[in-house]
Design a protein around this motif. Sequence first.
Motif, PDB file in Angstrom:
ATOM      1  N   VAL A 334       3.475   2.943  -8.313  1.00 46.95           N
ATOM      2  CA  VAL A 334       4.701   3.518  -7.383  1.00 46.95           C
ATOM      3  C   VAL A 334       4.373   4.897  -7.112  1.00 46.95           C
ATOM      4  N   LEU A 395      14.067  -2.752  -5.198  1.00 41.64           N
ATOM      5  CA  LEU A 395      12.968  -1.860  -4.716  1.00 41.64           C
ATOM      6  C   LEU A 395      13.636  -0.311  -4.804  1.00 41.64           C
ATOM      7  N   VAL A 418       8.037   2.771   3.735  1.00 42.40           N
ATOM      8  CA  VAL A 418       7.640   2.363   2.457  1.00 42.40           C
ATOM      9  C   VAL A 418       6.547   1.220   2.628  1.00 42.40           C
ATOM     10  N   ASN A 419       5.538   1.452   2.043  1.00 40.20           N
ATOM     11  CA  ASN A 419       4.229   0.748   2.158  1.00 40.20           C
ATOM     12  C   ASN A 419       3.927  -0.202   0.895  1.00 40.20           C
ATOM     13  N   PHE A 420       3.390  -1.257   1.267  1.00 38.28           N
ATOM     14  CA  PHE A 420       3.139  -2.456   0.142  1.00 38.28           C
ATOM     15  C   PHE A 420       1.652  -2.752   0.147  1.00 38.28           C
ATOM     16  N   GLU A 432      -1.940  -4.856   3.510  1.00 41.99           N
ATOM     17  CA  GLU A 432      -1.017  -4.219   3.503  1.00 41.99           C
ATOM     18  C   GLU A 432       0.066  -4.081   4.573  1.00 41.99           C
ATOM     19  N   CYS A 434       4.421  -2.425   5.940  1.00 42.69           N
ATOM     20  CA  CYS A 434       5.469  -1.421   5.559  1.00 42.69           C
ATOM     21  C   CYS A 434       6.626  -1.932   6.305  1.00 42.69           C
ATOM     22  N   LEU A 449      11.710  -6.721  -6.107  1.00 39.56           N
ATOM     23  CA  LEU A 449      10.521  -6.626  -6.736  1.00 39.56           C
ATOM     24  C   LEU A 449      10.475  -7.886  -7.303  1.00 39.56           C
ATOM     25  N   VAL A 468       6.945  -8.475  -3.336  1.00 36.06           N
ATOM     26  CA  VAL A 468       8.302  -8.019  -2.615  1.00 36.06           C
ATOM     27  C   VAL A 468       8.734  -8.928  -1.672  1.00 36.06           C
ATOM     28  N   LEU A 482       1.866  -7.872  -5.693  1.00 34.12           N
ATOM     29  CA  LEU A 482       1.941  -6.645  -5.382  1.00 34.12           C
ATOM     30  C   LEU A 482       1.133  -5.490  -6.318  1.00 34.12           C
ATOM     31  N   VAL A 485       2.909   0.835  -4.159  1.00 36.34           N
ATOM     32  CA  VAL A 485       4.207   1.078  -3.497  1.00 36.34           C
ATOM     33  C   VAL A 485       4.207   2.413  -3.093  1.00 36.34           C
ATOM     34  N   TRP A 486       4.037   2.970  -1.910  1.00 30.16           N
ATOM     35  CA  TRP A 486       4.023   4.270  -1.651  1.00 30.16           C
ATOM     36  C   TRP A 486       4.807   4.459  -0.318  1.00 30.16           C
TER      37      TRP A 486
END
Length: 1094
Positions: A334, A395, A418-420, A432, A434, A449, A468, A482, A485-486
């Motif tokens: 994360v 999340l 927020v990206n996955f 990926e 978001c 999550l 997610v 997953l 996450v960022w």
Amino acid sequence: MPPNIPWRVNVQNHPGSSAQDIKDEPDWQNTSEHRIGFRNRQSRRPGLTHDEDEGEVPDLTSLSGTDVHETEAEFDEEARRDLEKLKSRAKSGELINFRDIINNEKDFHLRYPQNRSLGWRFVLETSEDWVKNTEEWPANIKKRQKAEQAKKAEDSHTADGVEIADKNQGKTVQGEKEAEHTHEEHDWKRSQGENKHHDAYAADDEQSDGDAKTKSEYDQLLERYTPQEIALLRVLQHEKEYRNSLQLNDGKRQSPQTYNRTTISIDEQDQFSPDNWLPRSEHLIRLTGKHPLNAEAELSMLYSAGLITPNELHYVRNHGAVPRILWEMHELDVENGRLVLSMDDLKDKFEAINIPVTLACDGNRRKELNMIRKSKGFNWGAGATGCVYWKGPLLRDVLLAAGVQEPNYSGDSKQRWVNFQGADDPSEGKYETCIPLAYAMDPTNDVVLAQYMNDLPLPPDHGYPVRVIIPGYVGGRCVKWLKKVWVSDEENSSHYHIWDNRVLPSFITEKDGEFATTMFNHPNTACNEQNLNSVIVKPAQGEAIPLTHAKKGATYKIEGYAYDGGGHEVQRVEVSLDNGQTWLYCIRQFPEYPIRHGNKFWTWLHWHVEVSMVHLLQARSISVRAWNVFKNTQPREPAWNTMGMMNNCWYVVKPTITQGDGGDGEAQIRFRHPCEPGTGDGGWMQPSVENQIQSAKQDAGSPSKQFTRQEIEKHDREDDCWIVVDGKVYDATSVLAWHPGGKAAIVGHAGKVHQETSDEFASIHDGFAYQKLKECILGVVTEKAANFIKANAEAAAKEKAQSSQKSGDVVLQKHRWVPVKLVDRKEISKDTRRYTFGLPDGMKDLGLGTCQHIQLGFHMKDKMLIRSYTPTKPLLPKKSSGVTDGTQANGVSSGEIEGMRDGHGTFELVVKTYFPTDEQPGGAMSNVLDCVPLGEEVEIRGPTGEIVYNGNGKFVIQDKEMTFTKMNLVLGGSGLTPGYALIARALLGAGEDVEVRVVDANKSENDILLRSELDHFVEESQGRLKVTHVLSHPSESWEGLKGHVNAEIIKKSLFPPGEGTACFLCGPPAMIQKAALPALRNWGFEEDKNVFGF
């Protein structure tokens, strides 16, 4: 589409099969599945053993043991250390064999069975091909040098041996060919005369059943109201009380669905893919062939399973292979390392919620659009949805723990995301996507999550160990497996975020060119919130109602489902029986406790309306539409788009009058849905004129070169990959590097002459894909091969239907892999072991006929490692109660005979271990079995083989009864075991007139399998059994025959051709195909008449 690798095709020139080869090709329709050396329906080559496992046997006799670990921490640390050491050795170039891998890769499943889905399997994180062919073993270097020399000679001489002076003679000018075919799709479509934009655009200045119901109440109402008014009255009376009774969900409830995964067997369709370790329900309809899995349940089954969907009936959308992730090893990163969470951390350190959420693929109902015009997507039916309980922490809580600040809703005007990222590796890079950070941080949006699905660990197909879940969003945003996450200031720019899950204007028909690039990157084309949708489930597709049911008072319940996105309630569902002129109000039913945060509905609903049977049978059509909280409803007509997404037009079922199937031919109304998922063709929609024209173009034109089945089957590897589609032969080798679906989807069909390839290709690909396929064309199959494809498809369908009706009393299944446990391993000699396996779930009967085989499977990274074996126990069928089967002792005690019967809950295999040497890595399966710990599971499938011996000289060979009283067996190496089973049954269960002659070929005395058992049978047979051993490398004390099997040895040792005499073969390819078969043919034996391969 902007791939990193150009979609270029490079076809190796091939002259086609010779005229003589085509003339000599057998009539495959009149040959048996046991034609020696040719693939049967189980992909076995009858009569041949596994040539790749043969090798020199050094003096290695040790058996591996299992260490005892005192603590979980010690086990985990040692497992990680051993695995890292193994990877380091491989990276440094050290040669790694199968024993190294087995002994250094621990099975966490044996140690920690918890936190895993039912049916979890151990997988070796390598491939047989890498160990045997990629590593720089001396044997591989020699083989490669030999191949290079042969290629050099081939390039410098013509087919008749004349040296070529001009080195470019006969070669394709590849540069010209590439230049011709590397244009993008939008260029290709323009060349086909397709106009992209309407001429009306202004130019720029710059020039650029009833259930039968008691009729009293209904009849009384009919005196005052129409059927529509009656249905409305009932609903309105019900609606107020039901809607007011709906309760809030506090997120702490358990899933009411307890019928989840029950399937632990593995579908044969997955055996040659990286997903070979995954148990999957046989009730899922596969839409993209064997791999990757994209599947939905049959619509009626999905609906009847209830408002909370069982895990194994939930739709599956995979872009590639399912990553095999261990709970103990996986970590969630994360904010780029600011917070790293183990799966136990995620489970134990955060408060979890457990809520029902409906997911739907944004491609749900795509096939309806594909019938109008082929889109870029495959044929989803109306079953690409499901509603389950998802459990895990919010999340929001995890982001706060990582130091992410909540958005300032009052003054911060900057959009953040927020990206996955998933842990899988699909063909176009990491998956990926978001969503807006503000949406994720809003606690009323319930972004979870999830680690559990219906209170069970996530099945691997659904994202194990964590995915997610974004309630109200399309499934494509709910990233599985997953890994990261960022938070970012810019929207995600990865391939799958930009080039998937989009709805574009209909004038964009491709995924390349300036228009497509602009619109795929346009923020307003992204699919986020799910859209409003509804579907009719009952009447079901193909359901028929006799006209005689149209009696006064009879009613019928029309049923279906509906959902909306964004947490919005579906406030009304209506059904029309007259093409939308009038509408009937439907009763809704939600799952229990459907409401979150006062007004959020994350679930679907089921609906129904009860109508007069007379009106139903008079209906011109049955249409459904839903309404949401904004008082918006679904459009009447479909809106085609190039991705085929978000189709939510009215769902229409059409009736037709047909004759019944019964003898009286009673007239009936048969209902047809718009279309069936995948390759099903039973719907009322027919391919549009545009699709028909496109299909005609695809069929037009192909080279005149013909290829026999024998030639095609040679090209079955990654570096030489031919496929057959619609009777045409293609060289797909160069496509593997860039194929959007990954190479496994193609390699699974390499060298196979069957209908499945054509069916799967048609269900997935559009016109541009067919254009790329055309660039790979080599020629066509011969007429005999074409007839074989048709006949084999019919036979396979018949066999599958028959096998599905078989009793569940036996373990073996023809089309599914069943796990069995290794319970004992005994050393017979320095290189031979006897393995005992226990059958699952207390079952006693293996279910194998004499002469038939089981296939043994072990899971590896790229595909299942598969070998065919014939058990040495059981050798006799289970004795039926009170029935005498004519078994005679012949010197064997009754206790021994009973021990040879089926029904004891175990089976035995005798396997020779081909150990590694300095030159080569040894046999794959034999070393795996020699090293895995007791208690480990392997897979079995079967029975395979169409030869069954029933005693007293009577055989059933591919459904034909034959009688042979004189049996010749030509066996080599491990090919002895099917012959051994026949010998045992013939001597113990047959009369005096059955005689057996055997030629058994091996390298040395120590290589003769089951020698003492054979000697015992010979002694007790009273002359009915004679065995001739032939050794190629015997010791000096050997007094038997020396050398290799040849015509002279065969004629001296076996019965000559004659009535009641047959030959059965199993051994190494060179021995069988180059020595035994030619000798038997020249002697007067005929294949498929009296020569068969085990």
